[in-house]
Design a protein around this motif. Structure first.
Motif, PDB file in Angstrom:
ATOM      1  N   HIS A  11     -37.901 -12.473 -42.471  1.00 59.67           N
ATOM      2  CA  HIS A  11     -38.582 -13.769 -42.492  1.00 59.67           C
ATOM      3  C   HIS A  11     -37.505 -14.842 -42.532  1.00 59.67           C
ATOM      4  O   HIS A  11     -36.448 -14.639 -43.133  1.00 59.67           O
ATOM      5  CB  HIS A  11     -39.501 -13.895 -43.706  1.00 59.67           C
ATOM      6  CG  HIS A  11     -40.471 -15.034 -43.593  1.00 59.67           C
ATOM      7  ND1 HIS A  11     -40.115 -16.343 -43.839  1.00 59.67           N
ATOM      8  CD2 HIS A  11     -41.792 -15.057 -43.259  1.00 59.67           C
ATOM      9  CE1 HIS A  11     -41.166 -17.115 -43.661  1.00 59.67           C
ATOM     10  NE2 HIS A  11     -42.189 -16.372 -43.305  1.00 59.67           N
ATOM     11  N   ASP A  32     -37.363 -17.388 -44.194  1.00 55.43           N
ATOM     12  CA  ASP A  32     -37.180 -17.823 -45.579  1.00 55.43           C
ATOM     13  C   ASP A  32     -36.973 -16.566 -46.419  1.00 55.43           C
ATOM     14  O   ASP A  32     -37.875 -15.738 -46.548  1.00 55.43           O
ATOM     15  CB  ASP A  32     -38.405 -18.602 -46.054  1.00 55.43           C
ATOM     16  CG  ASP A  32     -38.244 -19.142 -47.469  1.00 55.43           C
ATOM     17  OD1 ASP A  32     -37.516 -18.538 -48.274  1.00 55.43           O
ATOM     18  OD2 ASP A  32     -38.868 -20.174 -47.783  1.00 55.43           O
ATOM     19  N   ASP A  81     -36.793 -16.036 -49.591  1.00 52.34           N
ATOM     20  CA  ASP A  81     -37.701 -15.882 -50.726  1.00 52.34           C
ATOM     21  C   ASP A  81     -39.093 -15.474 -50.255  1.00 52.34           C
ATOM     22  O   ASP A  81     -39.800 -14.735 -50.940  1.00 52.34           O
ATOM     23  CB  ASP A  81     -37.768 -17.182 -51.540  1.00 52.34           C
ATOM     24  CG  ASP A  81     -36.443 -17.489 -52.216  1.00 52.34           C
ATOM     25  OD1 ASP A  81     -35.930 -16.604 -52.927  1.00 52.34           O
ATOM     26  OD2 ASP A  81     -35.903 -18.592 -52.020  1.00 52.34           O
ATOM     27  N   GLU A  82     -39.493 -15.953 -49.082  1.00 51.74           N
ATOM     28  CA  GLU A  82     -40.783 -15.553 -48.526  1.00 51.74           C
ATOM     29  C   GLU A  82     -40.747 -14.084 -48.115  1.00 51.74           C
ATOM     30  O   GLU A  82     -41.735 -13.357 -48.257  1.00 51.74           O
ATOM     31  CB  GLU A  82     -41.134 -16.433 -47.329  1.00 51.74           C
ATOM     32  CG  GLU A  82     -42.564 -16.267 -46.832  1.00 51.74           C
ATOM     33  CD  GLU A  82     -43.606 -16.646 -47.862  1.00 51.74           C
ATOM     34  OE1 GLU A  82     -44.681 -16.011 -47.872  1.00 51.74           O
ATOM     35  OE2 GLU A  82     -43.352 -17.557 -48.682  1.00 51.74           O
ATOM     36  N   GLN A  99     -41.489 -12.129 -51.114  1.00 53.03           N
ATOM     37  CA  GLN A  99     -42.908 -12.148 -51.465  1.00 53.03           C
ATOM     38  C   GLN A  99     -43.718 -11.208 -50.570  1.00 53.03           C
ATOM     39  O   GLN A  99     -44.654 -10.553 -51.021  1.00 53.03           O
ATOM     40  CB  GLN A  99     -43.466 -13.578 -51.361  1.00 53.03           C
ATOM     41  CG  GLN A  99     -43.001 -14.510 -52.461  1.00 53.03           C
ATOM     42  CD  GLN A  99     -43.343 -13.971 -53.841  1.00 53.03           C
ATOM     43  OE1 GLN A  99     -44.418 -13.433 -54.062  1.00 53.03           O
ATOM     44  NE2 GLN A  99     -42.413 -14.105 -54.773  1.00 53.03           N
ATOM     45  N   LYS A 154     -47.633 -15.387 -55.187  1.00 51.43           N
ATOM     46  CA  LYS A 154     -46.503 -16.137 -55.750  1.00 51.43           C
ATOM     47  C   LYS A 154     -46.959 -17.468 -56.328  1.00 51.43           C
ATOM     48  O   LYS A 154     -46.582 -17.845 -57.448  1.00 51.43           O
ATOM     49  CB  LYS A 154     -45.461 -16.361 -54.662  1.00 51.43           C
ATOM     50  CG  LYS A 154     -44.345 -17.305 -55.049  1.00 51.43           C
ATOM     51  CD  LYS A 154     -43.484 -17.626 -53.837  1.00 51.43           C
ATOM     52  CE  LYS A 154     -42.455 -18.689 -54.151  1.00 51.43           C
ATOM     53  NZ  LYS A 154     -41.690 -19.086 -52.951  1.00 51.43           N
TER      54      LYS A 154
END
Length: 705
Positions: A146, A148, A150-151, A154, A669
């Motif tokens: 991804h 991102d 952090d995404e 998740q 999240k």
């Protein structure tokens, strides 16, 4: 890993230009086997799979697998990118005569992931770098991509079993969960595939030891809790239910002025909640309006019924019956007057045939059919019965109004064997004003159809009775409950004190109620004439919206359409939110007719939108709070306290909370962050950082000595 979903039409067709041989692939699984080199993420030779360039070979093009974000082991499609080449097949060897850069999708889009179907994987990786993704995938690593980082974490957290360790890998440090991040540099690019697995196994072991050592080096992290922390440093523990109590007052200002005053008057005289009396007054207005007007419809010039389905929750003794009786008083008087006339006609009809021989009596009845009962208000009637009255022409407009909703939801029509049929019947009545009844060949009497009939629901019931119905997936999923405008009024028990001034009040002489009843009587009278500019459709005319109202309607529709998106307020209430615009137009029609307007203006539609928003907020509260035995905040703090006390510590790694806390927080999240913030604000926890690791620290009162 692939879901074998066979399609009628081929998913992909590959035609060999030399032999003319056509290969059809009807599922992702077959396509993967026939055309994809999964280990190297390449297209296999002799694959003419691009439908826009069927004569171009896509061999060696890069393929990135798309997986189902809810089930990361399921491939749903491939992104194909690279250079497709065209050859002169008449020459040997074939000569390249053209090439084009291509980028296309096979199957469905999803989340980029590779090797996430391995049941025995020791860990799974998330990255934001496509080159790293390709390298790791080719090395056989389980990895999710991804843009991102952090995404990506998740996605892994939501889509993988809790038993699998999560790590992130990239060139740039993540903003969150840094204790689970593996930072690499350019030298990693030269690492051979056979060493990559060992590299991450070592990193996994280091991270696990780091988390444990961070706990051990703190004097209060394990063994004895922090003796220096005192309750005074934290502040008083606040009730968790406090931040979950959402005030949702009924928008009484949205009603027509006469109706507003009637609502206030009934509430004062009966000592009942405003929301309850408002629903009763709207129910009365809907009953009256449905016989005369239709609501505007975007695709039907004849409009649609303006009939409303209303549902009010109220405890025993909350004055449901008295409120409804005052709201319906003009209708009840009108019904009684018509019923008395009916009784006289019936007696005359009976007298006319009295004493006649059988043959003459049959001829008399054929020429003089008996009069029909004019009653239109019902408190306990089945769909079968009311359908018969509609089909026989006895009724064209009716209301089911009851303060014992349990009789309806627990009645014969709602039993398991007949419920689906009943729900479908009520839905057709609501949407189209149509009802149909089909009986067996041995009992054809009463079979038939009725068009342009109308039904209003005004149901009231106790929470204990309604709770199961309101959470019933069949009642929700089939669209029955989403047609209702819901309110859950406050409970006034304990506040309804009566003094001498109250006891001297008389509802029958209250000018506000007299004005309201007078307006209802006028609209119920057969004499009011429809203005010539209105075109009648089976006795009713459409109340149109003016230009301003149409703009408001479009904006209201778009707002609630957006709010049904993933992660939005009504993601799990789509059946309810999708009807917001329709219900607002209907309610605005009822308001406009009651006020005597010739069209729906902006003010009227805005008011109707406010009531519908109130209803959707009530449905959302029911879905998010009432369904749960305890709040998310209560679940989370219990879990944290148990973990800490089991480990004899006052803190737990934030990343541990993210990966192992109770659902639905573990899979959401944004929800977890909101609940964490609530626990901080209520002084149950604090968030502290030690090095790169964040910890959730609990209040000293929650630590067992």
């Amino acid at each position: 890993m692939n879901a074998k979903i066979t399609l009628n039409a081929p998913l992909v067709v590959s035609t060999d230009p030399v032999t003319g041989n056509i290969t059809e692939f009807h599922s992702i699984e077959d396509f993967t086997t026939g055309c994809i080199d999964e280990r190297n993420l390449k297209v296999k030779p002799e694959s003419y799979i691009y439908s826009e360039l069927p004569n171009y070979n896509c061999e060696e093009c890069t393929v990135l697998p798309y997986v189902n974000p809810e089930q990361l082991s399921e491939i749903v499609g491939y992104a194909v990118k690279g250079i497709a080449k065209k050859y002169d097949t008449d020459q040997t060897p074939h000569k390249e005569i053209d090439s084009k850069e291509v980028s296309f999708l096979i199957g469905k889009a999803g989340v980029f992931a590779s090797n996430t179907n391995n049941k025995y994987m020791p860990y799974v990786l998330g990255t934001d770098n496509i080159n790293l993704f390709v390298k790791l995938a080719k090395a056989g690593e389980s990895v999710v991509l991804h843009n991102d980082i952090d995404e990506a974490y998740q996605i892994i957290n939501n889509g993988m079993p809790e038993t699998i360790f999560r790590m992130m890998v990239g060139f740039n440090l993540s903003e969150q969960n840094q204790d689970l991040f593996v930072q690499v540099n350019d030298s990693f690019k030269t690492l051979p595939p056979n060493q990559i697995k060992q590299f991450f196994l070592d990193k996994k072991q280091q991270i696990e030891k780091s988390i444990e050592s961070d706990l051990l080096i703190q004097p209060h992290a394990e063994g004895e809790p922090n003796q220096d922390a005192t309750p005074q440093d934290w502040g008083e523990l606040l009730p968790l239910s406090q931040s979950e109590t959402v005030l949702n007052p009924y928008p009484i200002h949205a009603l027509p002025p006469l109706a507003q005053e009637a609502v206030r008057a009934i509430s004062e005289h009966v000592q009942s909640p405003i929301a309850m009396t408002a629903q009763c007054v709207i129910g009365a207005m809907s009953h009256i309006a449905q016989a005369q007007v239709n609501a505007p419809h975007p695709f039907n010039a004849h409009g649609e019924p303006c009939s409303l389905f209303l549902l009010t929750e109220g405890q025993s003794g909350s004055r449901k019956s008295t409120s409804r009786n005052l709201a319906d008083q003009a209708i009840i008087k009108h019904e009684r007057k018509q019923y008395e006339a009916y009784r006289q006609e019936l007696e005359q009809w009976k007298s006319g045939q009295a004493g006649l021989p059988k043959k003459d009596r049959e001829a008399y009845c054929a020429e003089n059919p008996p009069p029909n009962d004019p009653s239109t208000l019902y408190s306990d009637i089945t769909l079968e019965s009311i359908a018969g009255l509609f089909i026989d022409g006895v009724l064209s407009n009716a209301s089911i109004a009851s303060d014992e909703a349990g009789q309806f939801f627990g009645g014969h029509s709602m039993k398991a064997d007949t419920r689906n049929q009943a729900l479908g019947g009520y839905a057709k009545l609501f949407d189209d004003g149509f009802v149909e009844r089909t009986r067996s060949k041995s009992n054809l009497n009463g079979s038939g159809r009725a068009y342009d009939v109308r039904l209003t629901f005004n149901l009231q019931g106790q929470h204990e009775v309604l709770a199961e119905a309101l959470k019933d997936p069949v009642l929700r999923g089939q669209g029955f409950l989403p047609r209702f405008i819901l309110t859950i009024p406050e409970n006034l028990a304990g506040t309804r004190l009566q003094d001498a001034i109250y006891r001297n009040k008389n509802a029958s002489t209250d000018h506000r109620l007299i004005a309201y009843w007078t307006r209802c009587e006028y609209l119920l009278d057969d004499c009011p004439q429809v203005k010539a500019e209105h075109e009648l459709h089976n006795g009713r005319y459409v109340l149109p919206m003016n230009d301003e109202a149409r703009e408001i309607d479009a904006a209201f529709y778009n707002m609630f359409e957006e709010l049904q998106g993933k992660g939005k307020r009504y993601e799990y209430l789509q059946a309810f939110a999708s009807r917001a615009s329709q219900l607002a137009r209907r309610l605005a029609t009822v308001f406009a007719y009651f006020e005597g307007l010739q069209w729906i203006d902006a003010k009227t539609l805005k008011g109707a939108c406010e009531v519908v928003k109130h209803s959707l907020n009530e449905w959302a509260m029911y879905a998010e709070i009432e369904v749960k035995a305890e709040s998310d905040a209560e679940k989370l703090i219990k879990w944290i306290a148990k973990k800490c006390n089991d480990q004899k510590t006052d803190r737990i790694a934030y990343s541990n909370v993210q990966t192992s806390c109770p659902r639905p927080m573990q899979k959401n999240k944004n929800l977890l962050e909101m609940v964490i913030q609530q626990l901080e604000d209520s002084h149950y926890i604090k968030i502290e950082s030690i090095g790169r690791t964040r910890y959730v620290v609990i209040h000293p009162f929650l630590v067992e000595s």
